[in-house]
Design a protein around this motif. Structure first.
Motif, short mmCIF file in Angstrom:
data_model
loop_
_atom_site.label_atom_id
_atom_site.label_comp_id
_atom_site.label_asym_id
_atom_site.label_seq_id
_atom_site.Cartn_x
_atom_site.Cartn_y
_atom_site.Cartn_z
N ILE B 75 3.88 -0.15 -8.31
CA ILE B 75 3.47 0.49 -9.23
C ILE B 75 2.92 1.77 -9.46
CG2 ILE B 75 1.46 0.17 -10.52
CD1 ILE B 75 1.03 -2.22 -9.51
N GLY B 76 2.31 2.52 -8.01
CA GLY B 76 1.76 3.93 -8.17
C GLY B 76 1.85 4.30 -6.13
N PHE B 77 1.09 5.60 -5.90
CA PHE B 77 1.02 5.80 -4.08
C PHE B 77 -0.35 5.22 -3.83
CE2 PHE B 77 0.28 10.36 -2.67
CZ PHE B 77 1.11 10.16 -1.73
N GLU B 78 -1.20 4.08 -4.93
CA GLU B 78 -2.03 3.61 -3.67
C GLU B 78 -2.44 1.93 -4.07
OE1 GLU B 78 -1.71 3.67 -6.69
OE2 GLU B 78 -3.13 5.72 -7.68
N ASN B 79 -1.33 1.55 -4.02
CA ASN B 79 -1.65 0.38 -4.89
C ASN B 79 -0.76 -0.72 -4.31
OD1 ASN B 79 -0.10 0.97 -6.92
ND2 ASN B 79 -1.21 1.07 -8.72
N SER B 80 0.28 -0.63 -3.72
CA SER B 80 1.06 -1.60 -3.44
C SER B 80 0.47 -2.75 -2.74
CB SER B 80 2.15 -1.27 -1.72
OG SER B 80 1.03 -0.44 -0.93
N GLY B 112 3.55 1.17 2.58
CA GLY B 112 2.97 1.88 2.05
C GLY B 112 2.99 3.14 3.75
N GLY B 113 2.73 4.46 3.72
CA GLY B 113 3.24 5.00 4.49
C GLY B 113 1.97 5.86 4.30
N ASP B 114 1.23 6.72 5.87
CA ASP B 114 0.11 6.92 6.75
C ASP B 114 -0.42 7.56 4.69
OD1 ASP B 114 2.40 8.76 7.55
OD2 ASP B 114 0.18 9.90 6.97
N GLY B 115 -0.07 8.37 4.08
CA GLY B 115 -0.32 9.32 2.87
C GLY B 115 -1.05 7.99 2.50
N TYR B 118 -4.47 5.88 4.16
CA TYR B 118 -4.93 6.48 5.51
C TYR B 118 -6.07 7.05 4.33
CZ TYR B 118 -3.76 5.37 10.41
OH TYR B 118 -3.28 4.58 11.39
N ASP B 119 -5.13 7.57 3.60
CA ASP B 119 -5.84 8.22 2.40
C ASP B 119 -5.91 7.91 1.12
OD1 ASP B 119 -5.74 10.44 4.01
OD2 ASP B 119 -3.83 11.58 3.77
N ILE B 120 -5.13 8.19 0.29
CA ILE B 120 -5.41 7.31 -0.89
C ILE B 120 -5.18 6.09 -1.06
CG2 ILE B 120 -2.74 7.38 -1.28
CD1 ILE B 120 -3.28 8.70 -4.14
N GLY B 121 -4.56 5.19 -0.81
CA GLY B 121 -4.92 4.08 -1.47
C GLY B 121 -5.51 2.85 -0.36
N PHE B 122 -6.39 4.23 0.60
CA PHE B 122 -7.29 3.45 1.50
C PHE B 122 -8.27 2.39 0.74
CE2 PHE B 122 -11.67 4.17 3.79
CZ PHE B 122 -11.33 3.53 4.88
N TRP B 124 -7.71 0.87 -2.09
CA TRP B 124 -7.48 -0.88 -2.55
C TRP B 124 -7.42 -1.61 -1.16
CZ3 TRP B 124 -7.88 4.29 -4.98
CH2 TRP B 124 -7.67 3.82 -5.83
N ILE B 125 -6.73 -0.89 -0.01
CA ILE B 125 -6.28 -2.00 1.06
C ILE B 125 -8.10 -2.74 1.54
CG2 ILE B 125 -5.72 -1.77 3.06
CD1 ILE B 125 -3.91 0.43 2.48
N SER B 126 -8.93 -1.43 2.01
CA SER B 126 -10.41 -2.40 1.99
C SER B 126 -10.54 -3.58 1.01
CB SER B 126 -11.18 -1.09 1.89
OG SER B 126 -12.50 -1.84 2.51
N GLY B 127 -10.39 -3.61 -0.24
CA GLY B 127 -10.35 -4.72 -1.18
C GLY B 127 -9.45 -5.91 -0.59
N CYS B 128 -8.20 -5.54 -0.81
CA CYS B 128 -7.41 -6.77 -0.66
C CYS B 128 -7.93 -7.38 0.83
CB CYS B 128 -6.45 -6.37 -0.41
SG CYS B 128 -5.49 -5.81 -2.11
#
Lengths: 133, 317, 406
Positions: B75-80, B112-115, B118-122, B124-128
């Motif tokens: 989908i996007g940069f932050e939300n796999s 996801g990459g580290d960007g 660690y950064d933009i998708g942080f 979303w991952i925390s929520g999951c």
């Protein structure tokens, strides 16, 4: 999934969807590549051979089938069947040279050569001898 | 629970049928691909895969080609992470209702990459992870925004010269140390968190299989040596990775249920950190006399981190 | 198995409950949602249904609206019925993913309880969020009251999930004025409602494990343009046709008639107001009053905002002398969206109506019957003199000096 750039807007699947295979596939994880019904949208059917400046050449004579080249190849280009290394997929090899670096035999069973050197038999005939340590 | 694939040794592993395909557009010598192969080949289960925007994504799904032999979504940069969580929720709902199309239970994996991680998708991952989806999140950690040309991320380590933290007459590059993502994910009480490296394939397969056999969210931090941005010869990906694990810059360990820390690889010969740094162009400037203090700092921090890991392992906290 | 609810023929519901009940009756597989005023009760009602075993599906309570839409996209691509609800800032936050949902052709249904966009922060109704979504590729329907939020909430699944359509759909309702105002809502029983919508039919599902599909690819200058054209084509043809078909089926089932635009008192009208949301009902009351005074006033409510009902509006306004476009969103440097889009329609008529623009109701400012009466009065002057007698754009009920730029 048409590949022709001249195709019109109504020639494509909605959502820019791509299917990996042409037919239904069961147990793809245990189906070898030669037995898979790849669609022409699968990058397996494409080639990156023109990326290479150097190419790996495989000399079976010294290979011990350790499979280091298989596991560390980033491009699924070491062809191993029945636990034996049988060759290199030259459509997908990008010529990175990892396989040569990780090859533990002496002399190495894989060496990098200029891409334009076509006579592999000659290269194998002139293979370097075992290095004295 | 599906059967765990038997992988006694490398010869046996080499009978795997890759589900990640060649003629993708990743750089020659890219470790991302080696990691993805090892993960996909660690199981024979069906997989539902996702990737955040980044090298792996833009190199494996550029129309009209896909390099994926399992269903995959971007989908996007932050939300796999959340895309895969949504798919996992759908599977759960349809299984309960009896409306699944296929009768097998797939595994759900987001990359996801580290960007992205660690950064933009942080968030979303925390929520999951807080919600406890039954999924694996894999960070392909090359410590830089490689896809966009090498900008620093919060995984970029101290002294690294990136295009946004370039080394110059008044700078030795990145000033801060990388975020400790594994501790953060363990603090979510995730049932399984591990750091892996593709050169240590056996350690990696074992952890991935443990992850697949674990119910709930699993976080995998995979060191991904980047030939382009770390600046080393593509043929040296495994050699540089060996230096990373043997210098303990990337220690290999796992954390079970948030507290049980196990070190899974102890190098026989620990190599000096400067050997690892010296193998890469991104740290070249650190070897100038005026930056000697950064090299010292690097070794000090690496020793301290290793010491802490050993103490945590012993104390089980 | 979820327990059913025996509904009365007419329930007293606010717009949020109407939307929640439509979601419950659709037997959605996955709802991923995040609460935000004024759509919060949709999420809360759904949670209560879940707590009482009235829902079989998964309810993923995510940590943001961006994650809500991301989860919806993942779930929808996996292959099943998906819906959510949001408002305002939440809508703005999920905006990135709205485009991805439509571009990936995923049939997600979303209730948007319209609210102003900050700054300054404001929780009340206007159409700023609705306007923000108008280029997102979603089908946008507008409910003027709770009944319509319920009806459209059922019909949306049938439209969006059609295999030729496969486009996500929003159902808008006004924050508070609709969402929190209890009204009588004629219901369908759980079985009748579900049978009307029908079972979800998967297409290109990620969970179809024997037919792996790659969703969300990259296309550059060689293909991107064609995909956008295809999407526009399908929205304009398939989505529009399917919407009308479902409206007709719904009328057969319930007797309640829906159309692309809703015309009230438009027979032989000389003047007309075009607006959306609860303002339609206010304008209708005033138009009826006007008619009793011999003034031929009518109202058009835009039911389907996207795909824009160009031909329908052209036709409906072809003999109208003066038209007012009422925009409930700050135009920020232009004439209002409705004004501009209506102008495009009118331009092609043999005798284009005199068109004027009114901005109103931002952040929940009331639109009264007197306000509407004033608009009709000005329209009548335009119609009688055959020219615009007011500035092109005016701001209704704005304190302070009048703003006139056009």
């Amino acid at each position: 999934m048409a590949k022709n750039e001249n195709n019109g807007w109504n020639d494509f699947d909605i959502g820019a969807l791509l299917f990996s295979f042409d037919k239904e596939t069961k147990n793809i994880a245990t189906t070898l590549q030669e037995d898979r019904p790849y669609s022409n949208s699968n990058s397996f059917t494409a080639s990156v051979a023109d990326w290479r400046v150097m190419k790996p050449v495989f000399n079976k004579e010294f290979c011990i089938d350790c499979q280091f080249c298989w596991i560390y190849c980033p491009d699924m280009s070491i062809i191993s069947r029945d636990k034996k290394m049988i060759g290199i997929d030259m459509d997908h090899c990008k010529g990175c040279g990892i396989c040569v670096e990780v090859c533990p035999t002496n002399p190495k069973s894989l060496l990098m050569y200029d891409e334009h050197l076509e006579d592999e038999e000659a290269l194998i005939a002139a293979w370097p001898a075992k290095e004295e340590k | 629970m599906s059967e765990i694939k038997k992988i006694k040794n490398l010869k046996e592993f080499s009978t795997s049928a890759d589900r990640f395909e060649g003629a993708n557009l990743l750089c020659p010598g890219c470790a991302h691909s080696i990691i993805v192969r090892e993960i996909l080949n660690a199981t024979n289960d069906d997989l539902i895969l996702g990737s955040s925007t980044g090298c792996l994504e833009v190199c494996t799904a550029v129309y009209p080609y896909t390099s994926w032999d399992n269903s995959w979504i971007h989908i996007g940069f932050e939300n796999s992470s959340t895309a895969i969580a949504g798919a996992e929720a759908m599977h759960k709902a349809k299984k309960r209702k009896g409306t699944l199309i296929s009768d097998r239970d797939p595994k759900f994996v987001a990359f996801g990459g580290d960007g992205s991680t660690y950064d933009i998708g942080f968030q979303w991952i925390s929520g999951c992870f807080e919600r406890g989806h039954d999924m694996m999140y894999v960070c392909l950690d090359n410590e830089v925004y490689a896809n966009t040309g090498g900008q620093r991320s919060s995984a970029t380590p101290i002294g690294s010269s990136t295009v946004t933290t370039p080394a110059g007459s008044h700078s030795y590059g990145e000033k801060k140390d990388k975020k400790d993502m594994l501790s953060i994910m363990a603090a979510h009480n995730a049932p399984y968190v591990a750091q892996v490296a593709p050169n240590k394939w056996k350690d990696m397969i074992k952890k991935i299989q443990t992850g697949f056999a674990t119910e709930g969210p699993v976080y995998i931090n995979a060191m991904s040596a980047c030939t382009t941005e770390w600046k080393f010869d593509p043929a040296d990906t495994i050699a540089v990775s060996d230096l990373a694990t043997d210098s303990l810059v990337f220690p290999l360990y796992e954390i079970i249920n948030g507290t049980e820390l196990n070190i899974t690889y102890r190098p026989k010969n620990i190599v000096p950190v400067k050997d690892y740094l010296g193998a890469q162009g991104r740290f070249k400037h650190l070897f100038k006399p005026e930056n000697a203090h950064v090299l010292d700092e690097w070794q000090k921090r690496t020793d301290a981190k290793w010491d802490l890991l050993q103490r945590r392992e012993e104390a089980r906290v | 198995m979820a327990d059913k609810i025996d509904l009365l023929d007419i329930e007293v519901w606010d717009g949020n409950m109407a939307a929640s009940q439509a979601m419950r009756q659709a037997q959605i597989d996955v709802v991923a949602a995040y609460p935000i005023t004024p759509s919060t009760p949709v999420v809360q009602n759904y949670s209560t249904f879940l707590a009482n075993n009235q829902i079989d599906g998964e309810f993923v309570m995510v940590e943001s609206e961006h994650a809500a839409m991301s989860g919806c996209v993942g779930a929808s691509a996996a292959g099943g019925r998906v819906a959510t609800a949001t408002s305002s800032q939440g809508f703005a936050l999920m905006c990135e993913v709205l485009y991805q949902a439509s571009g990936m052709r995923l049939p997600i249904v979303m209730h948007v309880v319209n609210r102003a966009l900050a700054a300054p922060l404001n929780v009340n109704g206007d159409h700023s969020d609705m306007y923000l979504g108008r280029d997102s590729g979603w089908i946008q329907a507008d409910a003027f009251n709770a009944q319509e939020a319920y009806d459209l909430g059922l019909m949306a699944f049938k439209i969006s999930e059609d295999h030729k359509v496969r486009l996500p759909m929003m159902i808008h309702q006004d924050g508070f004025m609709t969402s929190h105002t209890a009204q009588g809502v004629k219901t369908l029983s759980d079985d009748v409602a579900y049978n009307f919508i029908g079972e979800f039919k998967p297409m290109n599902a990620m969970l179809d494990l024997d037919r792996p599909a790659t969703h969300g690819v990259q296309t550059e200058e060689d293909y991107h343009y064609e995909f956008k054209a295809r999407q526009h084509h399908d929205l304009m043809t398939f989505a529009k046709a399917k919407t009308q078909e479902v409206f007709d089926e719904f009328e057969t089932l319930t007797g309640r008639k829906y159309s692309m635009i809703q015309e009230y008192d438009m027979e032989g009208a000389d003047i007309a107001i075009v607006c959306m949301g609860t303002s339609v009902e206010t304008a209708r009351l005033v138009a009826t009053d006007m008619r009793t005074k011999g003034i031929k006033a009518g109202v058009i409510g835009i039911r389907i905002i996207r795909p824009w009902p160009f031909e329908e509006i052209k036709e409906a306004l072809k003999d109208v002398k003066a038209v007012a476009a009422l925009d409930r969103s700050s135009p920020n440097g232009a004439l209002g969206m409705l004004y501009n889009e209506l102008a495009g329609c009118l331009l092609q008529n043999a005798k284009p109506s005199i068109l004027s623009n009114y901005v109103y109701g931002l952040g929940g400012r009331d639109l009264t019957k007197d306000n509407i009466k004033q608009v009709f009065t000005e329209l009548k002057a335009n119609a009688d003199t055959g020219k615009l007698t007011t500035p092109t754009q005016q701001w209704i009920s704005l304190n302070g000096e009048a703003l006139n730029f056009f």
